[in-house]
Design a protein around this motif. Structure first.
Motif, short mmCIF file in Angstrom:
data_model
loop_
_atom_site.label_atom_id
_atom_site.label_comp_id
_atom_site.label_asym_id
_atom_site.label_seq_id
_atom_site.Cartn_x
_atom_site.Cartn_y
_atom_site.Cartn_z
N ALA A 130 0.81 -1.22 0.00
CA ALA A 130 0.00 0.00 0.00
C ALA A 130 0.84 1.28 0.00
N PRO A 131 1.87 1.43 0.84
CA PRO A 131 2.62 2.69 0.82
C PRO A 131 3.24 3.02 -0.54
N ALA A 132 3.84 2.03 -1.18
CA ALA A 132 4.44 2.29 -2.50
C ALA A 132 3.38 2.59 -3.54
N LEU A 133 2.24 1.91 -3.49
CA LEU A 133 1.19 2.15 -4.46
C LEU A 133 0.58 3.54 -4.31
N VAL A 134 0.48 4.05 -3.09
CA VAL A 134 -0.03 5.40 -2.89
C VAL A 134 0.91 6.42 -3.52
N ARG A 135 2.21 6.24 -3.37
CA ARG A 135 3.17 7.17 -3.97
C ARG A 135 3.14 7.09 -5.49
N GLN A 136 3.00 5.88 -6.04
CA GLN A 136 2.93 5.75 -7.49
C GLN A 136 1.66 6.38 -8.05
N THR A 137 0.55 6.18 -7.36
CA THR A 137 -0.71 6.75 -7.84
C THR A 137 -0.69 8.28 -7.72
N TYR A 138 0.06 8.82 -6.77
CA TYR A 138 0.20 10.27 -6.67
C TYR A 138 0.90 10.84 -7.91
N LEU A 139 1.84 10.10 -8.49
CA LEU A 139 2.49 10.55 -9.71
C LEU A 139 1.51 10.58 -10.88
N LEU A 140 0.49 9.73 -10.86
CA LEU A 140 -0.50 9.71 -11.94
C LEU A 140 -1.52 10.82 -11.82
N THR A 141 -1.94 11.14 -10.61
CA THR A 141 -3.05 12.07 -10.41
C THR A 141 -2.61 13.44 -9.91
N GLY A 142 -1.53 13.50 -9.15
CA GLY A 142 -1.13 14.76 -8.55
C GLY A 142 -1.99 15.17 -7.38
N ARG A 143 -2.84 14.27 -6.90
CA ARG A 143 -3.75 14.56 -5.78
C ARG A 143 -3.52 13.51 -4.69
N ARG A 144 -3.26 13.99 -3.50
CA ARG A 144 -2.93 13.09 -2.40
C ARG A 144 -4.14 12.27 -1.96
N GLU A 145 -5.27 12.93 -1.75
CA GLU A 145 -6.45 12.21 -1.27
C GLU A 145 -6.98 11.24 -2.32
N GLN A 146 -6.93 11.63 -3.58
CA GLN A 146 -7.40 10.73 -4.64
C GLN A 146 -6.48 9.52 -4.76
N ALA A 147 -5.19 9.70 -4.59
CA ALA A 147 -4.27 8.57 -4.64
C ALA A 147 -4.54 7.60 -3.50
#
Length: 419
Positions: A170-187
Motif C-alpha cells: 500500500a505505501p508504495a502504491l499510494v506514492r505511485q498513484t500520486y504521480l499519476l493524479t497529482g492529488r494526495r487524497e485521490q491517490a
C-alpha cells in the motif's frame, strides 16, 4: 489451405520449473530462443503467450529441457545394491530429516577385546593404552548438538494474508498513484478502493503470481477514470509540492495523456520491463514503446536535465518520496470493503423485490381482453340528409302486382313471352 495448429506449451509454472531444473537463467533461455529476457519473464508469468516461430522454438527448447531433466533424474537414481535385514540400501545416502553422528572408526585388533557391544550413537574413547605395533586410534571429537528443527510455517487466515499484502504494497502504491493524479487524497482513495476490490475477489488474488500487480492495475484504472472529473473534490485544487523542481516535474507529468503518463510511471517509476508494461496497460509492445518515447520527449522538452532515463527514474522516486502520503490501516480497509459489498447486495435485493412487486401488480390490474375504444359521434357537413321512402305511384303499384301474380320458379321465368 488448412492452418497448422499451434504447438502446445506447458503451463507457465511448469515452464519456469523446467528452466530452474536445468540451471538456466532467463537471459540464457532468451538467448537460445532469440528474444529479450523480459519476453521470457512475461511468458513464464503467463501475461503473454508466444506465437509463430518463437512459439515453435520455445516449445522445442522446453521439450529438450524436459528430456534433460528426466535424464538427470534417472542418472541420480541410485542403483539397487545389497540390502540389510531391514531392507535399507547400504550404499544409499542417509535420510536428511534425522541426521546421525558419524560412527567411530573401528580400532585395530586388540589383545583383550571387550565383549560388550560399543554404543553407536556416542562411543566413549578407550582409556587403556594401545599396545605397540598397533595403530593409535584418534579420539572422536565431541559431536555437535543436533540443530533444533524449525517450526512448520503457520497457515495464515485470509484476513491475515490480506493485511500482510496491504502493509507490504500500500505505501508504495499510494506514492505511485500520486504521480499519476497529482492529488494526495485521490491517490489514497484509489489504493484503498483497489484493495477493497482485491478483498472481494481474494481467492483469485491469492492465487495470482503477482498480487501487488493485480492491485496496482485496479488502482491505476480507478485513479485515471474520467468519472473523477465530475466529483466536487476534483474541482478544488490541492496545494502543489513545496520544492520548485518537484512542482515543475509534477506539472510536466500531468500534461501528458493518461496512457503515456501510466506507461512512463510503470517503466521509469516502478521499474517494469517493456513486455510487462505493455501487458498491464493492455497494449502491444510496440505501442507501449511509442508511448514511452513520446512521454520521455515531452518531459525532456520541459526539463532537459531529465533526458537521461536514469536521472528521470531517480527524480520520480524523489518526487514520490518527498510527499507525506499515508494509508489507512488494513482492518479499516477490509471493513470498508465489506460495508460496500453489503450495501450493493441489499440494493440489488431491494431492486429485485421492487421489480417483482411491480410485475405482480401489473399482472393483477391489467385487462384480460382488448376492448376497442368507441369514438364519439360527430356531425358531418355537406352531406344531404337521408330521405325516407314515400308512397308508390299507380304505375309502380301495378308493376308490383303484376310481378307477384306472374311469379314463376325455375328456368321458365327467364323465357321471354308476349304480353
Amino acid at each position: 489451405m488448412t492452418r497448422r495448429p499451434a504447438t502446445p506449451l506447458p503451463p507457465p509454472k511448469e515452464r519456469r520449473h523446467l528452466r530452474e531444473t536445468t540451471a538456466l537463467t532467463q537471459a540464457q533461455l532468451a538467448e537460445r530462443v532469440g528474444v529479450a529476457p523480459g519476453t521470457v519473464r512475461a511468458w513464464e508469468s503467463g501475461r503473454t503467450t508466444p506465437r509463430g516461430r518463437k512459439r515453435e522454438a520455445y516449445a522445442k527448447l522446453l521439450k529438450t529441457l524436459a528430456e534433460e531433466a528426466a535424464a538427470g533424474r534417472a542418472a541420480r537414481d541410485p542403483a539397487s545394491g545389497p540390502r540389510n535385514a531391514a531392507g535399507a540400501n547400504r550404499t544409499g545416502p542417509e535420510p536428511e530429516a534425522h541426521p546421525q553422528p558419524a560412527p567411530h572408526p573401528q580400532p585395530a585388533p586388540h589383545p583383550e577385546p571387550d565383549p560388550r557391544p560399543e554404543p553407536e550413537a556416542r562411543p566413549e574413547p578407550d582409556p587403556r593404552p594401545e599396545p605397540e605395533g598397533h595403530p593409535q586410534t584418534l579420539p572422536e571429537p565431541a559431536s555437535e548438538p543436533l540443530p533444533e528443527p524449525r517450526p512448520a510455517p503457520v497457515a495464515l487466515t485470509p484476513a491475515q494474508a490480506f493485511d500482510a499484502l496491504y502493509e507490504f504494497g500500500a505505501p508504495a502504491l499510494v506514492r505511485q498513484t500520486y504521480l499519476l493524479t497529482g492529488r494526495r487524497e485521490q491517490a489514497r482513495e484509489s489504493v484503498e478502493r483497489a484493495f477493497q476490490t482485491a478483498w472481494e475477489h481474494w481467492p483469485e488474488v491469492a492465487r495470482d503470481r503477482d498480487p501487488v500487480g493485480w492491485v496496482r492495475a485496479a488502482a491505476y484504472e480507478y485513479a485515471l477514470s474520467p468519472w473523477q472529473r465530475l466529483r466536487p473534490r476534483h474541482r478544488r485544487p490541492e496545494p502543489p509540492p513545496a520544492d520548485p523542481g518537484d512542482r515543475t516535474l509534477l506539472n510536466a507529468l500531468l500534461r501528458l495523456p493518461p496512457r503515456h503518463r501510466r506507461t512512463l510511471v510503470l517503466y521509469d517509476g516502478v521499474g517494469l520491463d517493456l513486455p510487462e508494461t505493455a501487458a498491464e496497460t493492455e497494449a502491444s509492445t510496440p505501442a507501449a514503446a511509442h508511448r514511452l518515447l513520446h512521454a520521455r520527449e515531452a518531459v525532456a522538452d520541459r526539463l532537459p536535465a531529465l533526458a537521461d532515463p536514469q536521472v528521470l527514474h531517480r527524480r520520480l522516486a524523489e518526487l514520490a518520496s518527498n510527499e507525506r502520503l499515508g494509508a489507512a490501516r488494513p482492518p479499516s480497509v477490509r471493513r470498508g470493503g465489506e460495508r460496500r459489498a453489503r450495501f450493493r447486495t441489499r440494493a440489488a435485493i431491494a431492486f429485485t423485490v421492487a421489480l417483482i412487486g411491480t410485475t405482480a401488480l401489473t399482472l393483477r390490474t391489467a385487462p384480460t381482453h382488448y376492448e376497442p375504444p368507441v369514438s364519439p359521434g360527430q356531425a358531418v357537413r355537406g352531406v344531404p340528409p337521408r330521405v325516407a321512402q314515400g308512397s308508390l305511384s299507380d304505375e309502380e303499384q301495378e308493376l308490383r302486382r303484376k310481378l307477384r301474380d306472374q311469379w314463376q320458379g325455375g328456368p321458365e321465368r327467364l323465357r321471354p313471352g308476349l304480353e
